[in-house]
Design a protein around this motif. Structure first.
Motif, mmCIF file in Angstrom:
data_model
loop_
_atom_site.group_PDB
_atom_site.id
_atom_site.type_symbol
_atom_site.label_atom_id
_atom_site.label_comp_id
_atom_site.label_asym_id
_atom_site.label_seq_id
_atom_site.Cartn_x
_atom_site.Cartn_y
_atom_site.Cartn_z
ATOM 1 N N VAL A 1 0.845 -1.206 0.000
ATOM 2 C CA VAL A 1 0.000 0.000 0.000
ATOM 3 C C VAL A 1 0.872 1.245 0.000
ATOM 4 N N GLY A 2 1.987 1.196 0.719
ATOM 5 C CA GLY A 2 2.929 2.315 0.726
ATOM 6 C C GLY A 2 3.504 2.588 -0.643
ATOM 7 N N TYR A 3 3.907 1.519 -1.349
ATOM 8 C CA TYR A 3 4.400 1.672 -2.726
ATOM 9 C C TYR A 3 3.341 2.335 -3.605
ATOM 10 N N MET A 4 2.111 1.883 -3.473
ATOM 11 C CA MET A 4 1.021 2.416 -4.303
ATOM 12 C C MET A 4 0.808 3.900 -4.045
ATOM 13 N N ALA A 5 0.912 4.320 -2.782
ATOM 14 C CA ALA A 5 0.735 5.729 -2.430
ATOM 15 C C ALA A 5 1.824 6.591 -3.054
ATOM 16 N N SER A 6 3.073 6.129 -2.955
ATOM 17 C CA SER A 6 4.196 6.890 -3.523
ATOM 18 C C SER A 6 4.096 7.000 -5.042
ATOM 19 N N ILE A 7 3.831 5.881 -5.695
ATOM 20 C CA ILE A 7 3.715 5.893 -7.154
ATOM 21 C C ILE A 7 2.506 6.723 -7.591
ATOM 22 N N GLY A 8 1.425 6.651 -6.814
ATOM 23 C CA GLY A 8 0.250 7.471 -7.110
ATOM 24 C C GLY A 8 0.568 8.950 -7.062
ATOM 25 N N TYR A 9 1.350 9.360 -6.056
ATOM 26 C CA TYR A 9 1.737 10.773 -5.941
ATOM 27 C C TYR A 9 2.639 11.179 -7.111
ATOM 28 N N LEU A 10 3.526 10.282 -7.505
ATOM 29 C CA LEU A 10 4.401 10.548 -8.649
ATOM 30 C C LEU A 10 3.573 10.757 -9.922
ATOM 31 N N ILE A 11 2.588 9.911 -10.131
ATOM 32 C CA ILE A 11 1.733 10.007 -11.320
ATOM 33 C C ILE A 11 0.935 11.306 -11.318
ATOM 34 N N ILE A 12 0.409 11.697 -10.153
ATOM 35 C CA ILE A 12 -0.333 12.954 -10.042
ATOM 36 C C ILE A 12 0.543 14.125 -10.463
ATOM 37 N N ASN A 13 1.804 14.117 -10.005
ATOM 38 C CA ASN A 13 2.731 15.181 -10.377
ATOM 39 C C ASN A 13 3.011 15.184 -11.872
ATOM 40 N N MET A 14 3.162 13.991 -12.445
ATOM 41 C CA MET A 14 3.436 13.898 -13.881
ATOM 42 C C MET A 14 2.251 14.366 -14.718
ATOM 43 N N MET A 15 1.045 14.017 -14.275
ATOM 44 C CA MET A 15 -0.157 14.274 -15.063
ATOM 45 C C MET A 15 -0.698 15.696 -14.902
ATOM 46 N N THR A 16 -0.606 16.241 -13.682
ATOM 47 C CA THR A 16 -1.271 17.523 -13.413
ATOM 48 C C THR A 16 -0.323 18.649 -13.001
ATOM 49 N N GLY A 17 0.982 18.349 -12.920
ATOM 50 C CA GLY A 17 1.924 19.384 -12.506
ATOM 51 C C GLY A 17 1.681 19.816 -11.067
ATOM 52 N N SER A 18 1.765 21.106 -10.842
ATOM 53 C CA SER A 18 1.603 21.639 -9.484
ATOM 54 C C SER A 18 0.154 22.030 -9.169
ATOM 55 N N LYS A 19 -0.773 21.704 -10.059
ATOM 56 C CA LYS A 19 -2.168 22.147 -9.914
ATOM 57 C C LYS A 19 -2.775 21.733 -8.586
ATOM 58 N N TYR A 20 -2.559 20.486 -8.172
ATOM 59 C CA TYR A 20 -3.183 19.973 -6.951
ATOM 60 C C TYR A 20 -2.214 19.889 -5.760
ATOM 61 N N VAL A 21 -0.924 19.843 -6.044
ATOM 62 C CA VAL A 21 0.040 19.666 -4.954
ATOM 63 C C VAL A 21 0.719 20.960 -4.531
ATOM 64 N N GLY A 22 0.575 22.008 -5.311
ATOM 65 C CA GLY A 22 1.099 23.313 -4.934
ATOM 66 C C GLY A 22 2.596 23.314 -4.694
ATOM 67 N N LYS A 23 3.004 23.780 -3.519
ATOM 68 C CA LYS A 23 4.418 23.888 -3.167
ATOM 69 C C LYS A 23 5.079 22.529 -2.962
ATOM 70 N N PHE A 24 4.284 21.468 -2.955
ATOM 71 C CA PHE A 24 4.836 20.127 -2.768
ATOM 72 C C PHE A 24 4.982 19.400 -4.108
ATOM 73 N N TYR A 25 5.209 20.198 -5.145
ATOM 74 C CA TYR A 25 5.454 19.681 -6.492
ATOM 75 C C TYR A 25 6.889 19.162 -6.559
ATOM 76 N N ILE A 26 7.067 17.902 -6.930
ATOM 77 C CA ILE A 26 8.394 17.293 -6.881
ATOM 78 C C ILE A 26 9.182 17.435 -8.179
ATOM 79 N N MET A 27 8.595 18.084 -9.193
ATOM 80 C CA MET A 27 9.258 18.173 -10.495
ATOM 81 C C MET A 27 9.478 19.621 -10.921
ATOM 82 N N SER A 28 9.883 20.443 -9.976
ATOM 83 C CA SER A 28 9.996 21.882 -10.237
ATOM 84 C C SER A 28 11.312 22.285 -10.891
ATOM 85 N N MET A 29 12.324 21.412 -10.855
ATOM 86 C CA MET A 29 13.633 21.805 -11.398
ATOM 87 C C MET A 29 13.567 22.097 -12.898
#
Length: 214
Positions: A154-182
């Motif tokens: 379940v932990g793996y699924m949560a991490s990969i899910g967060y990664l996918i959200i960042n890839m698909m929607t950018g910072s729209k939903y995660v705001g300052k916790f966007y992991i792909m800002s570089m």
């Protein structure tokens, strides 16, 4: 207890936790990074392309190394052995997290140096820091969920899910916790996710300790 005995216990703790929790995940992480050049270009990358390679792919080693921190205790036998030791229950967790974080940093630094050797154009120190922060945050999300659910899967699924959200929607939903800002030449988010990682890790240890007392 003498200083020598304390050092011996500390070394014993490190050896045990490398064997039961770190070793195979570290080998898998190294294998993943060795395969990455066959999936993603690693030569002559500009700043944006290097950032995409590091944040989208290399940061995944944070998931591989951090999420399974509590997995040994999913085995009742190992949990009973650890509980019976003289050391406080949180010490094995701290040892595993420290070893995992150090492994993540070393692997990321090594990969960045390889990119630089392959004529990629980016600021090495800044990109090491940014990728490490992203990897740590991805891993700490899964660690928290695994401590709550008592399931590494379940932990793996949560991490990969967060990664996918960042890839698909950018910072729209995660705001300052966007992991792909570089790739946008922004490092402000990295400080937020680094602090967030520390908070999530501390929460994970606290929750795991509380659950073991219940």
């Amino acid at each position: 207890m003498t200083l020598t005995e304390k050092l011996e216990n500390c070394l014993s703790l490190i050896k045990i936790n490398i064997k039961i929790s770190i070793l195979w995940n570290l080998i898998f992480s190294i294998g993943f990074l060795c395969l990455l050049p066959f999936i993603q270009g690693v030569a002559n990358l500009d700043r944006v392309s290097a950032a995409i390679c590091l944040e989208n792919f290399v940061a995944i080693i944070g998931v591989i190394l951090l999420v399974p921190v509590f997995s040994p205790e999913e085995s009742k036998e190992i949990d009973e052995i650890i509980s019976s030791k003289f050391m406080p229950n949180f010490k094995p967790y701290i040892a595993r997290i420290a070893l995992s974080a150090a492994s993540i940093l070393i692997l990321i630094a090594s990969f960045c140096l390889m990119l630089k050797y392959n004529s990629c154009e980016f600021y090495v120190a800044a990109y090491i820091f940014g990728t490490f922060a992203s990897a740590l945050f991805l891993g700490s999300i899964g660690m928290l969920i695994s401590s709550l659910s008592a399931s590494t899967i379940v932990g793996y699924m949560a991490s990969i899910g967060y990664l996918i959200i960042n890839m698909m929607t950018g910072s729209k939903y995660v705001g300052k916790f966007y992991i792909m800002s570089m790739k946008n030449n922004s490092f402000d988010e990295k400080y937020y996710i680094l602090i967030g990682s520390i908070v999530l890790i501390m929460l994970s240890i606290f929750i795991k300790g509380i659950k073991r007392k219940i």
